[in-house]
Design an enzyme around this catalytic site. Sequence first.
Site, PDB file in Angstrom:
ATOM      1  N   LYS A  64     -29.869   9.846  19.998  1.00 54.32           N
ATOM      2  CA  LYS A  64     -28.588  10.537  19.797  1.00 54.32           C
ATOM      3  C   LYS A  64     -27.846  10.686  21.125  1.00 54.32           C
ATOM      4  O   LYS A  64     -26.636  10.459  21.209  1.00 54.32           O
ATOM      5  CB  LYS A  64     -28.835  11.926  19.186  1.00 54.32           C
ATOM      6  CG  LYS A  64     -29.252  11.853  17.716  1.00 54.32           C
ATOM      7  CD  LYS A  64     -29.793  13.173  17.192  1.00 54.32           C
ATOM      8  CE  LYS A  64     -30.299  12.974  15.765  1.00 54.32           C
ATOM      9  NZ  LYS A  64     -31.016  14.126  15.223  1.00 54.32           N
ATOM     10  N   GLN A 108     -32.963  20.177  16.755  1.00 55.50           N
ATOM     11  CA  GLN A 108     -33.737  19.092  16.145  1.00 55.50           C
ATOM     12  C   GLN A 108     -34.868  19.676  15.290  1.00 55.50           C
ATOM     13  O   GLN A 108     -35.642  20.512  15.747  1.00 55.50           O
ATOM     14  CB  GLN A 108     -34.305  18.181  17.240  1.00 55.50           C
ATOM     15  CG  GLN A 108     -35.054  16.975  16.722  1.00 55.50           C
ATOM     16  CD  GLN A 108     -34.144  15.972  16.006  1.00 55.50           C
ATOM     17  OE1 GLN A 108     -33.071  15.619  16.486  1.00 55.50           O
ATOM     18  NE2 GLN A 108     -34.573  15.515  14.831  1.00 55.50           N
ATOM     19  N   ASP A 131     -24.241  19.425  12.637  1.00 52.46           N
ATOM     20  CA  ASP A 131     -25.223  18.859  11.714  1.00 52.46           C
ATOM     21  C   ASP A 131     -24.928  19.319  10.284  1.00 52.46           C
ATOM     22  O   ASP A 131     -25.579  18.878   9.341  1.00 52.46           O
ATOM     23  CB  ASP A 131     -26.629  19.332  12.134  1.00 52.46           C
ATOM     24  CG  ASP A 131     -27.631  18.197  12.154  1.00 52.46           C
ATOM     25  OD1 ASP A 131     -27.200  17.039  12.013  1.00 52.46           O
ATOM     26  OD2 ASP A 131     -28.835  18.469  12.301  1.00 52.46           O
TER      27      ASP A 131
END
Length: 294
Positions: A64, A108, A131
């Site tokens: 990412k 994450q 997200d």
Amino acid sequence: MTDSAPRAGSVDTVVLDGLALAQKLRAEMAEEIEKLVAGGGRAPCLAVVRVGDDPASESYIKGKRRAATRIGMASVEHPLPEATTEAELLALIAELNADDGIDGILVQLPVPPQIRPNAVAEAIDPAKDVDGVGPMNAGRLVMGEEGLFACTPLGILEVLDHHQIPVEGAHAVVIGRSMIVGKPISLLLQRRNATVTMCHSRTRDLPALCRSADILVAAVGSPRMVKADWVRSGAAVIDVGVSEVDGELVGDVDFEGVQGIAALVTPHRRGVGPMTITMLLHNTLLAHRARTGA
Ligand code: NAP
């Protein structure tokens, strides 16, 4: 919608090149960021938080951050030890929420068991929730409002649009009802006027439901569970699942079996994965523009 039985060999199946599509979209974003910076603005910045030393998480984060750098986006990583308490993580999120130089925050997953993922999702400022995991953005999705939505589902819509798959009026069958894939893609498809059937582990006669799908999204994590005779001739098949079998990554769909049946299929490599990262970058750019008015 007809209930035609699949006829192998009768359809020219298109295989998505998710990397090529991702690169095209990333090149467009790189141009936008270049213009922002040339105009005196700052580059958007993504903060990535990792708790513990899970090697898969490390590798996802690396991917990412590398993708962000390549389009001129800034990123910072906050690695925290495995023993981090929920309170410590929430304190860091509060700092990042208050930091004007941060546009997007990603924690994450998975996080260690002492930390509740929902508490994390609720703590992130909705304007920086790139997200799309928090309750505010999930609520906006349900209410039909604009917001920052989950990246994999956004990537799936890009894939369908790129391949000019008609969504309005189509019957979409989604296998899986998670907050990061199944639920948001069902809602996004419904927003686009598809008729959506959401399936899960207690669904009866899943093969028959799948056979009635114009668009079939498999987001389970069960190796090759979607067989060729579950797929209707001419359907678009989106395989989100990733599982490891004998050290090899496989998807939820019998990829070889659906050749000649599906009109479109996404491979488990160079499929929806690169699109997920791309939409994370896209959400960060959107968040930056919304926060700074750039
Ligand atoms: P998840 O939270 O584990 O959800 C899996 C869903 O599958 C659940 O809703 C579950 O039903 C359903 N399910 C399990 N067994 C089933 C069965 N036999 N028949 C029908 N439904 C069944 O998983 P997720 O986070 O959504 O991820 C799904 C897969 O996509 C995983 O393999 C993950 O690694 C992959 N993934 C890939 C990307 C990417 O970018 N490529 C991104 C995200 C996820 P219940 O709700 O009834 O338990």
